[in-house]
Design an enzyme around this catalytic site. Structure first.
Site, short mmCIF file in Angstrom:
data_model
loop_
_atom_site.label_atom_id
_atom_site.label_comp_id
_atom_site.label_asym_id
_atom_site.label_seq_id
_atom_site.Cartn_x
_atom_site.Cartn_y
_atom_site.Cartn_z
N ASP A 89 0.86 -1.18 0.00
CA ASP A 89 0.00 0.00 0.00
C ASP A 89 0.90 1.23 0.00
O ASP A 89 1.50 1.57 1.03
CB ASP A 89 -0.90 0.02 1.23
CG ASP A 89 -2.00 -1.03 1.19
OD1 ASP A 89 -1.84 -2.03 0.46
OD2 ASP A 89 -3.00 -0.87 1.92
N LYS A 153 -6.96 3.54 -2.98
CA LYS A 153 -7.26 3.48 -1.55
C LYS A 153 -7.43 4.89 -1.01
O LYS A 153 -6.68 5.80 -1.36
CB LYS A 153 -6.14 2.74 -0.82
CG LYS A 153 -6.26 2.71 0.70
CD LYS A 153 -5.08 1.96 1.32
CE LYS A 153 -5.08 2.08 2.83
NZ LYS A 153 -3.91 1.39 3.45
N LYS A 182 -10.35 0.41 -2.11
CA LYS A 182 -10.13 0.10 -0.70
C LYS A 182 -10.46 1.33 0.13
O LYS A 182 -9.94 2.41 -0.11
CB LYS A 182 -8.70 -0.34 -0.44
CG LYS A 182 -8.40 -0.60 1.04
CD LYS A 182 -6.99 -1.12 1.26
CE LYS A 182 -6.67 -1.23 2.75
NZ LYS A 182 -5.29 -1.76 2.99
#
Length: 222
Positions: A89, A153, A182
């Site tokens: 991430d 995300k 996400k």
């Protein structure tokens, strides 16, 4: 709805101990979460704890501010992948995005997307929606698509706020290819989790995974 398979069970506090990380991994195995998300210095530990399970080892890169140089993010990514991370991430350089330098952000995302895919890993791109206008989110949707990154995300959990439903609505508005979404930051209950899953999110970042599975309200954030 199998909420557990959407959860990236997260512990990113700088003072996290191996005892706390082991408990995190044990909870992830117990509830069969999608992944455990840790800082890169703990990648090898988490990978060892999760070996032989379906729970993935996830690491953050350029965390929490995204201000590392692209080559530093790449080196950090490669080290985490070497140590057993199966998902990364990354935090973008929000400042460059706000200044309109989309080429800079695209370059750093492309570097990490290529490294991840070469290693058979997934890349999730953290854009920190709390600082962005709709035009910036639209630009990041284009960049995520163009670079082939696997997820967009919302948040690090260290910004001025975490995910909001309006962020996901904007992702859905501007994503034209099947990039995944996400939501992270502020997801504390089963109701929160269900709402984002029903909106189309395929992952949820939270430090409250065990509490969510128990259907309890949790006050901790990551």
């Amino acid at each position: 709805m199998n909420i557990n398979r959407f959860i990236d069970h997260t512990l990113l506090k700088p003072f996290a101990s191996h005892e706390q990380l082991k408990a995190l991994c044990d909870e992830a195995k117990q509830y069969e979460f999608a992944s455990v998300c840790v800082n890169p210095c703990h990648a090898a530990f988490a990978a060892k704890e999760l070996a032989g399970t379906n729970v993935k080892t996830c690491c953050v890169v350029g965390f929490p501010f995204g201000t590392h140089l692209p080559e530093i993010k790449l080196a950090e990514a490669k080290a985490a992948l070497r140590d057993g991370a199966q998902e990364l991430d990354m935090v973008i350089s929000v400042g460059h995005l706000l200044e309109g330098d989309e080429a800079y952000v695209e370059h750093e995302v492309q570097l990490l997307a290529d490294a991840c895919h070469e290693a058979g890993a997934l890349l999730k791109v953290i854009i920190e929606t709390c600082y962005l206008e709709e035009t910036h989110i639209a630009a990041m949707c284009r960049i995520v698509e163009k670079t082939g990154a696997d997820f967009i995300k919302t948040s690090t959990g260290y910004g001025t706020r975490g995910a909001l439903p309006k962020d996901i609505e904007l992702f859905k508005k501007y994503l034209k290819k099947p990039a995944k979404m996400k939501a992270s930051g502020g997801i504390r209950t089963a109701e929160d989790a269900k709402r984002y899953i029903e909106m189309g999110c395929e992952r949820l970042g939270t430090s409250n995974g065990a509490a969510i599975m128990q259907g309890m309200q949790a006050s901790a954030d990551y």
